[in-house]
Design a protein around this motif. Structure first.
Motif, PDB file in Angstrom:
ATOM      1  N   GLY A 122       0.781  -1.234   0.000  1.00 22.83           N
ATOM      2  CA  GLY A 122       0.000   0.000   0.000  1.00 22.83           C
ATOM      3  C   GLY A 122       0.811   1.281   0.000  1.00 22.83           C
ATOM      4  O   GLY A 122       0.249   2.366   0.164  1.00 22.83           O
ATOM      5  N   GLU A 123       2.140   1.194  -0.160  1.00 22.10           N
ATOM      6  CA  GLU A 123       2.980   2.400  -0.163  1.00 22.10           C
ATOM      7  C   GLU A 123       3.799   2.431  -1.456  1.00 22.10           C
ATOM      8  O   GLU A 123       4.233   1.397  -1.951  1.00 22.10           O
ATOM      9  CB  GLU A 123       3.976   2.375   1.013  1.00 22.10           C
ATOM     10  N   ALA A 124       4.021   3.652  -1.960  1.00 25.12           N
ATOM     11  CA  ALA A 124       4.858   3.790  -3.153  1.00 25.12           C
ATOM     12  C   ALA A 124       6.341   3.658  -2.786  1.00 25.12           C
ATOM     13  O   ALA A 124       7.143   3.145  -3.566  1.00 25.12           O
ATOM     14  CB  ALA A 124       4.603   5.137  -3.813  1.00 25.12           C
ATOM     15  N   ALA A 125       6.701   4.121  -1.588  1.00 25.53           N
ATOM     16  CA  ALA A 125       8.105   4.092  -1.167  1.00 25.53           C
ATOM     17  C   ALA A 125       8.523   2.681  -0.790  1.00 25.53           C
ATOM     18  O   ALA A 125       7.707   1.876  -0.334  1.00 25.53           O
ATOM     19  CB  ALA A 125       8.300   5.021   0.026  1.00 25.53           C
ATOM     20  N   GLY A 126       9.806   2.377  -0.973  1.00 25.79           N
ATOM     21  CA  GLY A 126      10.353   1.096  -0.549  1.00 25.79           C
ATOM     22  C   GLY A 126      11.077   1.241   0.779  1.00 25.79           C
ATOM     23  O   GLY A 126      11.505   2.346   1.142  1.00 25.79           O
ATOM     24  N   PHE A 127      11.255   0.126   1.473  1.00 16.04           N
ATOM     25  CA  PHE A 127      11.948   0.116   2.766  1.00 16.04           C
ATOM     26  C   PHE A 127      13.436  -0.133   2.502  1.00 16.04           C
ATOM     27  O   PHE A 127      13.813  -1.207   2.024  1.00 16.04           O
ATOM     28  CB  PHE A 127      11.365  -0.980   3.663  1.00 16.04           C
ATOM     29  N   PRO A 128      14.301   0.854   2.806  1.00 14.13           N
ATOM     30  CA  PRO A 128      15.737   0.672   2.532  1.00 14.13           C
ATOM     31  C   PRO A 128      16.406  -0.180   3.608  1.00 14.13           C
ATOM     32  O   PRO A 128      16.293   0.106   4.795  1.00 14.13           O
ATOM     33  CB  PRO A 128      16.280   2.105   2.559  1.00 14.13           C
ATOM     34  N   VAL A 129      17.092  -1.236   3.179  1.00 10.72           N
ATOM     35  CA  VAL A 129      17.654  -2.205   4.127  1.00 10.72           C
ATOM     36  C   VAL A 129      19.085  -1.830   4.497  1.00 10.72           C
ATOM     37  O   VAL A 129      19.907  -1.522   3.636  1.00 10.72           O
ATOM     38  CB  VAL A 129      17.640  -3.627   3.526  1.00 10.72           C
ATOM     39  N   ARG A 130      19.357  -1.875   5.803  1.00 12.22           N
ATOM     40  CA  ARG A 130      20.720  -1.645   6.289  1.00 12.22           C
ATOM     41  C   ARG A 130      21.403  -2.973   6.637  1.00 12.22           C
ATOM     42  O   ARG A 130      22.412  -3.339   6.073  1.00 12.22           O
ATOM     43  CB  ARG A 130      20.711  -0.723   7.519  1.00 12.22           C
ATOM     44  N   ARG A 131      20.850  -3.711   7.587  1.00 16.97           N
ATOM     45  CA  ARG A 131      21.444  -4.990   7.993  1.00 16.97           C
ATOM     46  C   ARG A 131      20.352  -6.043   8.132  1.00 16.97           C
ATOM     47  O   ARG A 131      19.183  -5.694   8.328  1.00 16.97           O
ATOM     48  CB  ARG A 131      22.150  -4.868   9.351  1.00 16.97           C
ATOM     49  N   VAL A 132      20.731  -7.303   8.077  1.00 16.74           N
ATOM     50  CA  VAL A 132      19.785  -8.405   8.281  1.00 16.74           C
ATOM     51  C   VAL A 132      20.313  -9.298   9.410  1.00 16.74           C
ATOM     52  O   VAL A 132      21.375  -9.909   9.275  1.00 16.74           O
ATOM     53  CB  VAL A 132      19.599  -9.246   6.996  1.00 16.74           C
ATOM     54  N   TYR A 133      19.565  -9.312  10.513  1.00 18.27           N
ATOM     55  CA  TYR A 133      19.895 -10.181  11.649  1.00 18.27           C
ATOM     56  C   TYR A 133      18.929 -11.362  11.674  1.00 18.27           C
ATOM     57  O   TYR A 133      17.752 -11.222  11.313  1.00 18.27           O
ATOM     58  CB  TYR A 133      19.754  -9.423  12.975  1.00 18.27           C
ATOM     59  N   CYS A 134      19.426 -12.504  12.129  1.00 18.05           N
ATOM     60  CA  CYS A 134      18.576 -13.696  12.258  1.00 18.05           C
ATOM     61  C   CYS A 134      18.830 -14.324  13.621  1.00 18.05           C
ATOM     62  O   CYS A 134      19.968 -14.346  14.099  1.00 18.05           O
ATOM     63  CB  CYS A 134      18.934 -14.737  11.197  1.00 18.05           C
ATOM     64  N   VAL A 135      17.778 -14.850  14.223  1.00 19.34           N
ATOM     65  CA  VAL A 135      17.875 -15.532  15.519  1.00 19.34           C
ATOM     66  C   VAL A 135      17.890 -17.040  15.270  1.00 19.34           C
ATOM     67  O   VAL A 135      17.143 -17.542  14.424  1.00 19.34           O
ATOM     68  CB  VAL A 135      16.672 -15.175  16.415  1.00 19.34           C
ATOM     69  N   GLY A 136      18.736 -17.749  16.009  1.00 19.20           N
ATOM     70  CA  GLY A 136      18.788 -19.216  15.911  1.00 19.20           C
ATOM     71  C   GLY A 136      17.977 -19.864  17.014  1.00 19.20           C
ATOM     72  O   GLY A 136      17.850 -19.291  18.107  1.00 19.20           O
ATOM     73  N   ARG A 137      17.452 -21.060  16.727  1.00 17.51           N
ATOM     74  CA  ARG A 137      16.794 -21.908  17.754  1.00 17.51           C
ATOM     75  C   ARG A 137      15.859 -21.146  18.679  1.00 17.51           C
ATOM     76  O   ARG A 137      16.045 -21.123  19.891  1.00 17.51           O
ATOM     77  CB  ARG A 137      17.864 -22.569  18.641  1.00 17.51           C
ATOM     78  N   ASN A 138      14.810 -20.568  18.119  1.00 20.68           N
ATOM     79  CA  ASN A 138      13.911 -19.758  18.941  1.00 20.68           C
ATOM     80  C   ASN A 138      12.540 -20.397  19.161  1.00 20.68           C
ATOM     81  O   ASN A 138      11.625 -19.753  19.657  1.00 20.68           O
ATOM     82  CB  ASN A 138      13.765 -18.359  18.323  1.00 20.68           C
ATOM     83  N   TYR A 139      12.410 -21.677  18.736  1.00 22.06           N
ATOM     84  CA  TYR A 139      11.203 -22.454  19.041  1.00 22.06           C
ATOM     85  C   TYR A 139      11.701 -23.780  19.618  1.00 22.06           C
ATOM     86  O   TYR A 139      12.560 -24.440  19.009  1.00 22.06           O
ATOM     87  CB  TYR A 139      10.381 -22.740  17.788  1.00 22.06           C
ATOM     88  N   ALA A 140      11.162 -24.183  20.771  1.00 23.96           N
ATOM     89  CA  ALA A 140      11.657 -25.374  21.465  1.00 23.96           C
ATOM     90  C   ALA A 140      11.572 -26.622  20.585  1.00 23.96           C
ATOM     91  O   ALA A 140      12.514 -27.420  20.533  1.00 23.96           O
ATOM     92  CB  ALA A 140      10.866 -25.583  22.755  1.00 23.96           C
TER      93      ALA A 140
END
Ligand code: MN
Length: 228
Positions: free
Chosen positions: A17-35
């Protein structure tokens, strides 16, 4: 100083719903976050602080693009994940204040070269090649929190060729979104443009060329990716 050659383009993610895009700086990921996922990959679930690894902004694969099966692996796994994108940064963010840093949410897949990750784990080597490879992070259009709110419970699921492989609720995350942002901000200075993948529930498994993967989080959206 002028750049020696044209600088790399900023990665822009579509926003619903927006014309503008989200500019990405960094991508973090979490490990093992569901038992139940920790168990299926051979770890006892625990309440240790969340741990992070990173992907690169240009590893993100926007909706509608196919996933080329990567080199140097015979065991690429899908991992559907709840993703937050930040519009505000900081250090030592309090959990109570953390969600006010979120611009919006998306559905993502953390594709993993599982064979390479298993070898890295066994040898005490880093996960970068297992995780941060080309096109390894498909992501749906972003839904602004201003419209969606901040979901804390919602079904998260993934199908391969119409067969359900992953089916859980984001409420089952060991660390919820606010705690993840707070923890990350103690380790790194967060900033607008940061993207956070929050870990996958049980049911991860291999994909192959020709597969169609559809995944989603209720009320947030769906994402379809072809493996080519
Ligand atoms: Mn993951």
């Amino acid at each position: 100083m002028q750049p020696l050659f044209p600088p790399p383009e900023t990665i822009l993610l579509p926003i619903e719903g927006e014309a503008a895009g989200f500019p990405v700086r960094r991508v973090y990921c979490v490990g093992r976050n569901y038992a139940d996922h920790a168990r299926e990959i051979g770890h006892e679930p625990n309440r240790d602080p969340p741990f992070f690894f990173q992907k690169n902004p240009d590893n993100l694969l926007t909706a509608g693009r196919a996933f080329p099966y990567p080199s140097q692996t015979n065991d690429v796994h899908h991992e559907v994940e709840f993703v937050a994108v930040l519009a505000k940064g900081g250090s030592d963010i309090a959990p109570e204040d953390a969600l006010s840093h979120v611009y919006g949410y998306a559905v993502g897949i953390d594709f993993t070269r599982r064979d390479m990750q298993a070898a890295a784990k066994a040898a005490g080597k880093p996960w970068s090649a297992a995780k941060a490879f080309e096109h390894s992070a498909p992501i749906s259009p972003i839904i602004p929190a201003a419209r969606l709110g901040h979901p804390s419970t919602a079904r998260i699921w993934l199908d391969v060729n119409g067969k359900r492989r992953q089916d859980a609720d984001i409420a089952d995350m060991t660390w919820g979104m606010a705690d993840i942002i707070a923890h990350a901000s103690r380790l790194f200075t967060l900033a607008p443009g940061d993207v956070i993948f929050t870990g996958t529930p049980a049911g991860v498994g291999p994909v192959k060329r020709g597969d169609t993967i559809t995944c989603g989080i209720d009320d947030l959206g769906t994402l379809t990716v072809s493996v080519v």
